[in-house]
Design an enzyme around this catalytic site. Sequence first.
Site, short mmCIF file in Angstrom:
data_model
loop_
_atom_site.label_atom_id
_atom_site.label_comp_id
_atom_site.label_asym_id
_atom_site.label_seq_id
_atom_site.Cartn_x
_atom_site.Cartn_y
_atom_site.Cartn_z
N HIS A 264 0.96 -1.67 -0.20
CA HIS A 264 -0.01 -0.21 -0.31
C HIS A 264 0.77 1.31 -0.12
CE1 HIS A 264 -2.97 2.80 0.86
NE2 HIS A 264 -4.08 1.78 1.07
N GLU A 319 -7.90 -5.08 -0.30
CA GLU A 319 -8.55 -6.01 -1.42
C GLU A 319 -8.26 -7.41 -0.86
OE1 GLU A 319 -9.63 -4.12 -2.92
OE2 GLU A 319 -9.03 -2.44 -3.43
N1 ACO Z 1 3.80 -7.63 -4.66
C1 ACO Z 1 5.47 -7.58 -4.63
N2 ACO Z 1 6.12 -6.72 -4.88
C2 ACO Z 1 5.56 -5.74 -4.37
C3 ACO Z 1 4.29 -5.03 -4.13
C4 ACO Z 1 3.01 -6.35 -4.33
N3 ACO Z 1 1.44 -6.55 -4.06
N4 ACO Z 1 3.43 -4.03 -3.69
C5 ACO Z 1 4.74 -3.59 -3.62
N5 ACO Z 1 6.20 -3.95 -4.20
C6 ACO Z 1 7.03 -3.86 -4.67
C7 ACO Z 1 7.62 -3.52 -5.34
O1 ACO Z 1 7.60 -4.02 -6.40
C8 ACO Z 1 8.76 -2.55 -5.27
O2 ACO Z 1 10.26 -3.22 -5.46
P1 ACO Z 1 11.09 -2.91 -5.57
O3 ACO Z 1 12.10 -1.53 -4.16
O4 ACO Z 1 11.99 -4.09 -5.58
O5 ACO Z 1 10.91 -2.23 -6.54
C9 ACO Z 1 8.33 -1.74 -3.91
O6 ACO Z 1 7.43 -2.93 -3.43
C10 ACO Z 1 8.48 -1.03 -3.64
O7 ACO Z 1 6.79 -0.71 -4.58
P2 ACO Z 1 6.02 1.06 -5.17
O8 ACO Z 1 5.82 0.69 -6.35
O9 ACO Z 1 7.24 1.97 -5.44
O10 ACO Z 1 5.10 0.99 -4.32
P3 ACO Z 1 3.81 2.28 -3.87
O11 ACO Z 1 3.64 2.21 -2.24
O12 ACO Z 1 3.76 3.00 -5.13
O13 ACO Z 1 2.81 0.49 -4.22
C11 ACO Z 1 0.72 -0.75 -4.98
C12 ACO Z 1 1.54 0.70 -3.61
C13 ACO Z 1 0.70 0.00 -6.14
C14 ACO Z 1 -0.66 -0.43 -4.01
C15 ACO Z 1 1.40 -1.92 -4.61
O14 ACO Z 1 2.07 -2.60 -3.61
C16 ACO Z 1 1.05 -2.95 -5.48
O15 ACO Z 1 1.14 -2.52 -6.94
N6 ACO Z 1 -0.06 -3.78 -4.89
C17 ACO Z 1 -0.58 -4.76 -6.03
C18 ACO Z 1 -2.32 -4.15 -5.98
C19 ACO Z 1 -3.15 -3.95 -4.95
O16 ACO Z 1 -2.84 -4.77 -4.27
N7 ACO Z 1 -3.34 -3.20 -5.49
C20 ACO Z 1 -4.67 -2.40 -4.24
C21 ACO Z 1 -4.37 -1.40 -3.47
S1 ACO Z 1 -5.12 -0.91 -1.57
C22 ACO Z 1 -6.48 0.23 -2.55
O17 ACO Z 1 -5.78 0.79 -3.89
C23 ACO Z 1 -7.56 0.40 -2.11
#
Ligand code: ACO
Length: 378
Positions: A264, A319
């Site tokens: 998140h 989610e």
């Molecule tokens: N699975 C695997 N790796 C992840 C995940 C995940 N779900 N989420 C983040 N990471 C990793 C990224 O690959 C990244 O790794 P790196 O630094 O080695 O490249 C690191 O964690 C940071 O990720 P960011 O993209 O900078 O995190 P951000 O805060 O932008 O993303 C998000 C948040 C979009 C929710 C992300 O965690 C994600 O894509 N999750 C999966 C989709 C999801 O569950 N969405 C619902 C969110 S809740 C809502 O919207 C109501």
Amino acid sequence: MTDSPTDDTPAAEPDQASRPFSPGLAGVIAGETSLGYVDGERGRLLYRGYRIGDLVARGTYPAVANLLWTGEWDPGHRLPTAPIPPAVLTVLRALPATTKPMDALRSAVSAWGATQDLPWPPTVQQARAITAFSPSALAAFARLRAGQEPIEPDPSLDLVAGFLYQLTGATPDPATARALDAYFIVGSEHGFNASTFTARVITSTRSDIASAVTGAIGTMKGPLHGGAPSEVVDQLAKVGSVDHADAWIREALARGERLMGFGHRVYRAYDPRAAALRTVAEGMEHKPDWLQLAIEVEDVALRILAEKHPDRPLKTNVEFYAAPVLMGVGLSPDLFPATFSLARHAGWTAHVLEQAADNRLIRPDVNYVGPAERDLPG
Ligand code: ACO
């Protein structure tokens, strides 16, 4: 013709480039609110100071919506769904059956606004009216696309039970209505997310509440905002069994995929909404078969994510457990985003009221990075 500077284009205006700029407005404080507090570090979500877990345990969606609108806690507050104006029904009937539910809901809210007198400033009464209308519209669209006639609201049912009744034609059992009600409560409000900010921008021009909610639905439609519960369903189906979870997750991460329902932007701790919904999902009468699989896969996923990202806590988000609740109450996955929008009506409209009460036009500035002043060629 191109916008990008070429070699003989004068450089951008020099006073522009040095001004502070935060892409995506990340970290920019763009307002003040007394509605919701998202404490990402400690995993807390408060509505007007009250903990989300307590509101789910002791409240209903109409009581929580009323709390957001008025600041008053009245656990007996009721809000039945409202009838659909004939002009809106005409619009819904005209939509192709292939229309996405989010498009249908956005169109219905826009058409509803055209049938109402919604003078400035917006009122709690207007917020109640639009929040009570939209579930009827989504239920009607879901029936029409399946070749069934819409069902009139039953005023004896509260909003969430009424929505399920208008969707299915059967009064839901109390446990099912309660489970979806809990989902609506956790989805009500979440600070300055993109759709809420849209609603506030629209309101700041002294436009009306229907325009604000129409714009908010359009914003929520985008995949970066509208949530991932249906993708959680798909991903669990691919995992198949807990024995395969470890290998499947490692392979998915190696392919660069993300685990749906984890991570998140704000929460570093376990999302308090996921915790509340897990309790609800486990107590449901009609649990999807894969709820136990989800619980076991969650443990494996958390372990592997902690191993791969020791410096960045990646925990379960809302989610992950929204998926079993929505499936368990019998909603088809393509209705999940629009159902999330129904829940968010309380927060959007509360923000509309809060914005209007102390309004200033929201009009940020932009750094101009195009060509400097120059003469037209020839
Ligand atoms: N699975 C695997 N790796 C992840 C995940 C995940 N779900 N989420 C983040 N990471 C990793 C990224 O690959 C990244 O790794 P790196 O630094 O080695 O490249 C690191 O964690 C940071 O990720 P960011 O993209 O900078 O995190 P951000 O805060 O932008 O993303 C998000 C948040 C979009 C929710 C992300 O965690 C994600 O894509 N999750 C999966 C989709 C999801 O569950 N969405 C619902 C969110 S809740 C809502 O919207 C109501």
